[in-house]
Design an enzyme around this catalytic site. Structure first.
Site, PDB file in Angstrom:
ATOM      1  N   SER A 143       0.859  -1.196   0.000  1.00  0.00           N
ATOM      2  CA  SER A 143       0.000   0.000   0.000  1.00  0.00           C
ATOM      3  C   SER A 143       0.886   1.233   0.000  1.00  0.00           C
ATOM      4  CB  SER A 143      -0.880   0.023   1.258  1.00  0.00           C
ATOM      5  OG  SER A 143      -1.545   1.262   1.369  1.00  0.00           O
ATOM      6  N   TYR A 157      -1.582  -0.201  10.312  1.00  0.00           N
ATOM      7  CA  TYR A 157      -1.732  -0.762   8.950  1.00  0.00           C
ATOM      8  C   TYR A 157      -0.565  -0.341   8.070  1.00  0.00           C
ATOM      9  CZ  TYR A 157      -3.624  -0.965   4.149  1.00  0.00           C
ATOM     10  OH  TYR A 157      -3.803  -1.187   2.808  1.00  0.00           O
TER      11      TYR A 157
END
Ligand code: NAP
Length: 248
Positions: A143, A157
């Site tokens: 990501s 995250y």
């Protein structure tokens, strides 16, 4: 016999798009899911409609027994395994780190880091030439958060995806000589249900216009990059991390 891949989290979002595109390009696809059997069945039907073979396999990537079983089931279904799309991932509801519970952090790291490492390990055990495999390709789904940091939303995250980036570089150097290429994509703001699972269903619509291309991306646009990295067209690409993020 057609080449086969396992797509973790293949039932929805980016994994689903990658599975359908891979099917259209001739791969047999094992579609992993953890809870949404209906979505997995729908993805299997879509892969078959696109011209590929497909099978749905339930399993939690954070469980070693489940991961081993899902690789065994892929081999049983297709007779070979040539690729892994290491895609399954979660966010927890948006929170500052100061307010995050241990249970939340553990689950994010269990799924996104331990899960990705376990799946990569099982893929290498089956694909590495020195272990009797025929070589293959792993595409990790990281990501842009790994670079941007996820402040005020999910620093945990973001860190989990940093680990995925590091694994990509290290494992690529470890197993390239064994015929296994390892690369990653870093999606930016992509329209999927992951944002709703983090409590922000409008997140992609809100952040999309702020990106250099002025919109959120689609799962299919990430799927294209994934399937290219899997393919022989990317035969000299190893240890690369490709931003699919509109330049954000
Ligand atoms: P999504 O739409 O929420 O889909 C998540 C998928 O992962 C589903 O197929 C789900 O299965 C599966 N899954 C969740 N936990 C799992 C577990 N423990 N074991 C096995 N499968 C599991 O998510 P997405 O947006 O497509 O995200 C896919 C990947 O892209 C993730 O790694 C995410 O971090 C990354 N990413 C997404 C974006 C974005 O903007 N969307 C941006 C950057 C990176 P069920 O259907 O059974 O629930």
């Amino acid at each position: 016999m057609t080449k086969s891949i396992l797509v973790t989290g293949g039932s929805r979002g980016i994994g689903r798009a990658a599975a359908i595109l891979a099917g259209a390009r001739g791969w047999s696809v094992a579609v992993n899911y953890v809870g949404n059997a209906a979505a997995a069945a729908e993805t299997v039907a879509a892969v078959e409609q696109s011209g590929g073979r497909a099978v749905a396999i339930r399993g939690d990537v954070a469980s070693e027994a489940d991961v081993i079983a899902m690789f065994d089931a892929t081999l049983k279904s297709f007779g070979r395994i040539d690729g892994l799309v290491n895609n399954a991932g979660i966010v927890a509801p948006s929170s500052r780190l100061a307010d995050a519970s241990l249970a939340r952090m553990r689950r994010v790291f269990d799924v996104n880091v331990v899960g990705a490492y376990l799946c990569a390990r099982e893929a290498v055990r089956r694909m590495a030439r020195s272990r009797g495999g025929g070589g293959g390709a792993i595409v990790n789904v990281s990501s842009m958060a790994a670079v941007l940091g996820g402040a005020n939303e999910y620093v945990d995250y973001a860190g989990s995806k940093g680990a995925v980036d590091t694994m990509t570089v290290g494992l690529a150097r470890e197993v390239g000589i064994d015929g296994v290429r390892v690369n990653a994509v870093r999606p930016g703001v992509i329209e999927t249900e992951i944002h709703a699972s983090g409590g922000k269903p409008e997140r992609a619509a809100q952040l999309g216009p702020q990106t250099p291309l002025g919109r959120a991306g689609t799962a299919e646009e990430v799927g294209e990059a994934i399937v290219w990295l899997l393919s022989d067209a990317a035969s000299y690409v190893n240890g690369a991390i490709l931003n699919v993020s509109a330049g954000r």
